[in-house]
Design an enzyme around this catalytic site. Structure first.
Site, PDB file in Angstrom:
ATOM      1  N   TYR A 101       0.861  -1.185   0.000  1.00 23.97           N
ATOM      2  CA  TYR A 101       0.000   0.000   0.000  1.00 23.97           C
ATOM      3  C   TYR A 101       0.894   1.230   0.000  1.00 23.97           C
ATOM      4  O   TYR A 101       1.849   1.321   0.776  1.00 23.97           O
ATOM      5  CB  TYR A 101      -0.884   0.027   1.258  1.00 23.97           C
ATOM      6  CG  TYR A 101      -1.634   1.343   1.398  1.00 23.97           C
ATOM      7  CD1 TYR A 101      -2.936   1.491   0.915  1.00 23.97           C
ATOM      8  CD2 TYR A 101      -1.020   2.465   1.977  1.00 23.97           C
ATOM      9  CE1 TYR A 101      -3.603   2.708   1.014  1.00 23.97           C
ATOM     10  CE2 TYR A 101      -1.679   3.685   2.062  1.00 23.97           C
ATOM     11  CZ  TYR A 101      -2.966   3.796   1.579  1.00 23.97           C
ATOM     12  OH  TYR A 101      -3.621   4.996   1.649  1.00 23.97           O
ATOM     13  N   GLU A 189      -3.558   7.348  -4.006  1.00 25.55           N
ATOM     14  CA  GLU A 189      -3.333   6.047  -3.391  1.00 25.55           C
ATOM     15  C   GLU A 189      -3.065   5.007  -4.466  1.00 25.55           C
ATOM     16  O   GLU A 189      -3.731   5.016  -5.507  1.00 25.55           O
ATOM     17  CB  GLU A 189      -4.614   5.681  -2.643  1.00 25.55           C
ATOM     18  CG  GLU A 189      -4.443   4.876  -1.397  1.00 25.55           C
ATOM     19  CD  GLU A 189      -5.792   4.672  -0.710  1.00 25.55           C
ATOM     20  OE1 GLU A 189      -6.032   5.341   0.313  1.00 25.55           O
ATOM     21  OE2 GLU A 189      -6.601   3.874  -1.210  1.00 25.55           O
TER      22      GLU A 189
END
Ligand code: GDP
Ligand code: MN
Length: 375
Positions: A101, A189
């Protein structure tokens, strides 16, 4: 404003982030053709703004052209949360060794961007933050110095990534920061940022939240989809249009006046369907555009026009409304409150036309339109 995956990936490419080859498709046969061009296997991905798309079944892997076509067929029949799937991305399927992530957002308390990394990617990051906070790594970015390589080296090292991945991860993080800065994002993201079998990195999903009041020029095609088409048309005509739930269309000149008109109509038992602010002027042309926009909302069963003419001459406004009513062949009652220069002449002009109801007080007008639209 949230971008769709394909739009975000287009921005990723502009800053040099690696993304798998992909094409958009609106039909199963387009998806098949795309898969044949890209090379199988592929993943077929619903392009919706809703989160949790994978879990909702919005992503399908296809090994053959036939599978691609039927996956696309199934996806195009789906609704994810409340969003019907209208568009698909067909992307080269990748061999995933690891899912990370990587995200950047603004830390409002510290008034600077914060980069967040976890080796536990591919899953809901909030969940990781709750259950294993130690596996979330953060670094703040100095607005003056930018994101420094040494900061990133320290961060990735602490997160325990293999040293042969450091260089690629640092480059990726710096590219993501360029995206965050240059598109003035509130959040960017990559989840997951994947390590492929050959050790290289690839951004297989994208998330972008942009500041609606400060959008960068040159956004990818299709941004702002899902915006009411009438709102868009009004915007292009320089008018402020907002869709509401009721039946009374409301047109006024000036934001304050339009707001109080909404309140008064509601007070008198009417339910506004929308409102449109035509701003300072109230020319015949503007009136016609405004009425056409408000009336193209099928929910509208009556219109209340509230014009406070200061310098604006009410007789000209009345002529504009009359012309618009005639050319648009208006079928619903239109109550018009006109005050200002030449208001008596204005009302006189309006009273000649069937379906137009001139009044001089806002409260009377609101009461009148509430009566005329009462079910
Ligand atoms: P999201 O559910 O909207 O976040 O969709 P993502 O694009 O992040 O995909 C969700 C998950 O599907 C990923 O974490 C991967 O595990 C899997 N996935 C997506 N694309 C591929 C792919 O090309 N190959 C493989 N093997 N898995 C994929
Ligand atoms: Mn994702």
């Amino acid at each position: 404003m949230k971008l769709l995956e394909y739009q975000g990936k287009e921005l990723f490419e502009r800053v040099g982030l690696p993304v798998p080859a992909s094409e958009l498709a609106d039909t199963p046969s387009d998806a098949r053709a795309a898969a044949e061009r890209i090379g199988l296997p592929v993943v077929v991905k619903a392009q919706v703004a809703a989160g949790g798309r994978g879990k909702a079944g919005g992503i399908k892997v296809a090994q053959t052209a036939d599978e691609t076509e039927s996956a696309a067929q199934q996806l195009l029949e789906m609704t994810i949360q409340t969003e019907p799937v209208r568009r698909l991305m067909v992307a080269q399927a990748v061999d995933i060794a690891n899912e990370y992530y990587l995200g950047i957002t603004l830390d409002r308390a510290k008034r600077r961007p914060v980069l967040i990394f976890s080796t536990r990617g591919g899953v809901d990051i909030e969940e990781v933050a709750r259950t294993s906070p130690d596996e979330i790594h953060r670094v703040h970015v100095s607005p003056l110095e930018g994101l420094q390589a040494y900061q990133l080296r320290k961060l990735f090292f602490a997160a325990g990534v293999p040293t042969d991945q450091l260089k690629g991860l640092i480059q990726t993080a710096q590219a993501l920061y360029r995206a965050f800065e240059s598109f003035r994002a509130q959040l960017v993201e990559i989840n997951p940022l994947v390590v492929l079998a050959d050790g290289s990195l690839s951004a297989i999903d994208s998330k972008f939240i942009l500041d609606e009041s400060d959008l960068p020029a040159d956004l990818p095609e299709g941004h702002g989809e899902g915006v009411d088409p009438l709102e868009q048309e009004a915007d292009e005509a320089g008018l402020q249009y907002v869709k509401l739930d009721g039946h009374v269309g409301i047109i006024g000149n000036g934001a304050g006046l339009v707001m109080s008109t909404l309140d008064v109509v509601q007070l008198k038992g009417g339910a506004p369907a929308n409102f449109l602010d035509i701003g300072g002027g109230a020319s015949a042309d503007q009136m016609e555009t405004a009425l056409r926009l408000v009336l193209s909302d099928d929910d509208v069963t009556g219109v209340f026009i509230n014009i406070f003419g200061g310098i604006t001459r009410c007789d000209l406004v009345a002529q504009g409304i009359t012309q618009a009513a005639e050319s648009l062949e208006i079928q619903v009652p239109v109550v018009v409150r006109l005050v200002g220069t030449n208001e008596a002449e204005g009302r006189e002009i309006l009273s000649q036309v069937d379906g137009l109801h001139p009044v001089s007080a806002m409260e009377d007008g609101a009461e009148r339109i509430a009566e005329l639209t009462a079910a």
